[in-house]
Design a protein around this motif. Structure first.
Motif, PDB file in Angstrom:
ATOM      1  N   MET A  38      -9.470  32.343  12.630  1.00  0.00           N
ATOM      2  CA  MET A  38      -8.212  32.314  11.904  1.00  0.00           C
ATOM      3  C   MET A  38      -7.778  33.754  11.695  1.00  0.00           C
ATOM      4  SD  MET A  38      -7.155  30.281   8.446  1.00  0.00           S
ATOM      5  CE  MET A  38      -8.421  30.963   7.438  1.00  0.00           C
ATOM      6  N   ALA A  39      -6.513  34.015  11.889  1.00  0.00           N
ATOM      7  CA  ALA A  39      -5.993  35.366  11.728  1.00  0.00           C
ATOM      8  C   ALA A  39      -6.046  35.776  10.264  1.00  0.00           C
ATOM      9  CB  ALA A  39      -4.550  35.413  12.218  1.00  0.00           C
ATOM     10  N   PRO A  40      -6.160  37.089  10.005  1.00  0.00           N
ATOM     11  CA  PRO A  40      -6.127  37.555   8.618  1.00  0.00           C
ATOM     12  C   PRO A  40      -4.815  37.135   7.956  1.00  0.00           C
ATOM     13  CG  PRO A  40      -6.811  39.314  10.077  1.00  0.00           C
ATOM     14  CD  PRO A  40      -6.390  38.166  10.944  1.00  0.00           C
ATOM     15  N   ALA A  41      -4.880  36.984   6.656  1.00  0.00           N
ATOM     16  CA  ALA A  41      -3.728  36.500   5.909  1.00  0.00           C
ATOM     17  C   ALA A  41      -2.578  37.493   5.944  1.00  0.00           C
ATOM     18  CB  ALA A  41      -4.122  36.261   4.458  1.00  0.00           C
ATOM     19  N   PRO A  42      -1.349  36.993   6.142  1.00  0.00           N
ATOM     20  CA  PRO A  42      -0.196  37.856   5.977  1.00  0.00           C
ATOM     21  C   PRO A  42      -0.075  38.240   4.499  1.00  0.00           C
ATOM     22  CG  PRO A  42       0.386  35.845   7.157  1.00  0.00           C
ATOM     23  CD  PRO A  42      -1.008  35.683   6.635  1.00  0.00           C
ATOM     24  N   GLN A  43       0.808  39.155   4.192  1.00  0.00           N
ATOM     25  CA  GLN A  43       0.982  39.605   2.808  1.00  0.00           C
ATOM     26  C   GLN A  43       1.235  38.430   1.875  1.00  0.00           C
ATOM     27  OE1 GLN A  43      -0.414  42.453   3.128  1.00  0.00           O
ATOM     28  NE2 GLN A  43       1.020  43.467   1.789  1.00  0.00           N
ATOM     29  N   ASP A  44       1.998  37.452   2.298  1.00  0.00           N
ATOM     30  CA  ASP A  44       2.335  36.298   1.481  1.00  0.00           C
ATOM     31  C   ASP A  44       1.667  35.066   2.085  1.00  0.00           C
ATOM     32  OD1 ASP A  44       3.481  34.424  -0.141  1.00  0.00           O
ATOM     33  OD2 ASP A  44       5.512  34.665   0.641  1.00  0.00           O
ATOM     34  N   ALA A  45       0.717  34.480   1.365  1.00  0.00           N
ATOM     35  CA  ALA A  45      -0.017  33.317   1.883  1.00  0.00           C
ATOM     36  C   ALA A  45       0.885  32.093   2.007  1.00  0.00           C
ATOM     37  CB  ALA A  45      -1.203  33.007   0.988  1.00  0.00           C
ATOM     38  N   GLY A  46       2.104  32.152   1.520  1.00  0.00           N
ATOM     39  CA  GLY A  46       3.014  31.031   1.609  1.00  0.00           C
ATOM     40  C   GLY A  46       3.931  31.075   2.813  1.00  0.00           C
ATOM     41  N   THR A  47       3.766  32.044   3.709  1.00  0.00           N
ATOM     42  CA  THR A  47       4.620  32.125   4.884  1.00  0.00           C
ATOM     43  C   THR A  47       4.269  31.025   5.865  1.00  0.00           C
ATOM     44  OG1 THR A  47       3.145  33.631   6.038  1.00  0.00           O
ATOM     45  CG2 THR A  47       4.857  34.625   4.647  1.00  0.00           C
ATOM     46  N   PHE A 187     -16.568  27.736   3.249  1.00  0.00           N
ATOM     47  CA  PHE A 187     -15.153  27.708   3.596  1.00  0.00           C
ATOM     48  C   PHE A 187     -14.368  28.683   2.719  1.00  0.00           C
ATOM     49  CE2 PHE A 187     -10.928  25.698   2.918  1.00  0.00           C
ATOM     50  CZ  PHE A 187     -10.446  25.790   4.213  1.00  0.00           C
ATOM     51  N   ALA A 188     -14.629  28.666   1.410  1.00  0.00           N
ATOM     52  CA  ALA A 188     -13.956  29.583   0.482  1.00  0.00           C
ATOM     53  C   ALA A 188     -14.345  31.033   0.772  1.00  0.00           C
ATOM     54  CB  ALA A 188     -14.288  29.225  -0.960  1.00  0.00           C
ATOM     55  N   ASP A 189     -15.611  31.284   1.088  1.00  0.00           N
ATOM     56  CA  ASP A 189     -16.053  32.640   1.461  1.00  0.00           C
ATOM     57  C   ASP A 189     -15.334  33.128   2.705  1.00  0.00           C
ATOM     58  OD1 ASP A 189     -17.800  32.773  -0.674  1.00  0.00           O
ATOM     59  OD2 ASP A 189     -19.553  32.156   0.515  1.00  0.00           O
ATOM     60  N   ASP A 190     -15.172  32.239   3.686  1.00  0.00           N
ATOM     61  CA  ASP A 190     -14.445  32.605   4.904  1.00  0.00           C
ATOM     62  C   ASP A 190     -13.004  32.973   4.584  1.00  0.00           C
ATOM     63  OD1 ASP A 190     -16.732  32.110   6.355  1.00  0.00           O
ATOM     64  OD2 ASP A 190     -16.046  30.163   7.128  1.00  0.00           O
ATOM     65  N   LEU A 191     -12.374  32.232   3.681  1.00  0.00           N
ATOM     66  CA  LEU A 191     -10.998  32.550   3.281  1.00  0.00           C
ATOM     67  C   LEU A 191     -10.919  33.909   2.585  1.00  0.00           C
ATOM     68  CD1 LEU A 191      -9.725  29.095   1.966  1.00  0.00           C
ATOM     69  CD2 LEU A 191      -9.113  30.223   4.101  1.00  0.00           C
ATOM     70  N   VAL A 192     -11.917  34.222   1.757  1.00  0.00           N
ATOM     71  CA  VAL A 192     -11.936  35.520   1.075  1.00  0.00           C
ATOM     72  C   VAL A 192     -12.094  36.646   2.105  1.00  0.00           C
ATOM     73  CG1 VAL A 192     -13.307  36.983  -0.474  1.00  0.00           C
ATOM     74  CG2 VAL A 192     -12.776  34.642  -1.123  1.00  0.00           C
ATOM     75  N   LYS A 193     -12.967  36.453   3.093  1.00  0.00           N
ATOM     76  CA  LYS A 193     -13.156  37.478   4.130  1.00  0.00           C
ATOM     77  C   LYS A 193     -11.870  37.711   4.922  1.00  0.00           C
ATOM     78  CE  LYS A 193     -18.036  36.576   4.802  1.00  0.00           C
ATOM     79  NZ  LYS A 193     -19.032  35.905   5.654  1.00  0.00           N
ATOM     80  N   LEU A 194     -11.061  36.657   5.058  1.00  0.00           N
ATOM     81  CA  LEU A 194      -9.804  36.762   5.795  1.00  0.00           C
ATOM     82  C   LEU A 194      -8.631  37.160   4.901  1.00  0.00           C
ATOM     83  CD1 LEU A 194     -10.314  33.624   7.985  1.00  0.00           C
ATOM     84  CD2 LEU A 194     -10.368  35.995   8.753  1.00  0.00           C
ATOM     85  N   GLU A 195      -8.948  37.586   3.687  1.00  0.00           N
ATOM     86  CA  GLU A 195      -7.975  38.102   2.719  1.00  0.00           C
ATOM     87  C   GLU A 195      -7.026  37.040   2.187  1.00  0.00           C
ATOM     88  OE1 GLU A 195      -6.110  41.539   4.400  1.00  0.00           O
ATOM     89  OE2 GLU A 195      -8.043  42.436   4.910  1.00  0.00           O
ATOM     90  N   TYR A 196      -7.473  35.816   2.116  1.00  0.00           N
ATOM     91  CA  TYR A 196      -6.688  34.737   1.500  1.00  0.00           C
ATOM     92  C   TYR A 196      -7.113  34.608   0.065  1.00  0.00           C
ATOM     93  CZ  TYR A 196      -4.570  32.919   5.774  1.00  0.00           C
ATOM     94  OH  TYR A 196      -3.826  32.753   6.905  1.00  0.00           O
TER      95      TYR A 196
END
Length: 196
Positions: A38-47, A187-196
């Motif tokens: 999964m790509a790193p999170a854009p500045q706004d997670a709602g995009t 899953f939550a750790d993966d999201l944190v690593k991807l800056e979500y």
């Protein structure tokens, strides 16, 4: 990530040319399959692009988790991201749920869980996810675990907070909490690593 460690290139059991040559005492890292990246999170997670990436990741989590996780819903922590989601919704309905699969988390339920999680009062009363009633039994630094109360069947809920998101996952028998909770935490750790 698959790690293969060897003393020489001959100790790696793989077809010739399929892996890079390993130097003595080196480690070769193979990237995960494309569906798991999964790509790193854009500045706004709602995009829209962030929502599409989260949808792919959630779909993989629910379908590839050996049926440990029954459903997942993701809610943004910041109101600005909720507004962006509501305005970009294809159905035109206002919602604060970014992505969900396998569960029917309602907007009111999501708003209540989000408000009580941020206030630190989630464990004071029952939590409702998709109409099912859960009692929070464990409170941790960033996560809350609960037991299904509205059914005779065994099951539970895991609520994990990341930097920008709230992950709400449910599991049901035959999955045990000892199996499902680590999967959701990863899953939550993966999201944190991807800056979500």
């Amino acid at each position: 990530v698959l790690e293969i460690t060897g003393r020489s290139s001959s100790s790696v059991a793989a077809p010739l040319g399929s892996l890079p040559r390993a130097r003595p005492s080196s480690t070769v890292r193979c990237a995960p399959p494309a569906r798991d990246r999964m790509a790193p999170a854009p500045q706004d997670a709602g995009t829209a692009s962030a929502i599409k990436a989260l949808e792919r990741y959630v779909n993989g989590m629910v379908t590839d988790s050996s049926r440990l996780v029954q459903g997942i819903a993701i809610v943004p922590l910041a109101p600005s991201e909720q507004t962006a989601v509501a305005s970009s919704s294809s159905s035109g309905r206002k919602t604060i749920v970014l992505v969900q699969k396998g569960t029917a988390l309602r907007a009111l339920e999501a708003a209540t869980i989000l408000e009580r999680t941020l206030a630190g009062t989630i464990n004071r009363d029952y939590v409702y996810v998709g109409g099912a009633q859960y009692m929070i039994t464990s409170v941790h630094r960033r996560s809350f675990y609960g037991r299904l109360m509205s059914s005779a069947a065994a099951g539970g809920v895991v609520i994990a907070k990341t930097n920008k998101l709230l992950v709400i996952a449910t599991y049901a028998a035959p999955a045990l909490s000892a199996e499902a909770i680590p999967q959701v935490e990863k899953f939550a750790d993966d999201l944190v690593k991807l800056e979500y």
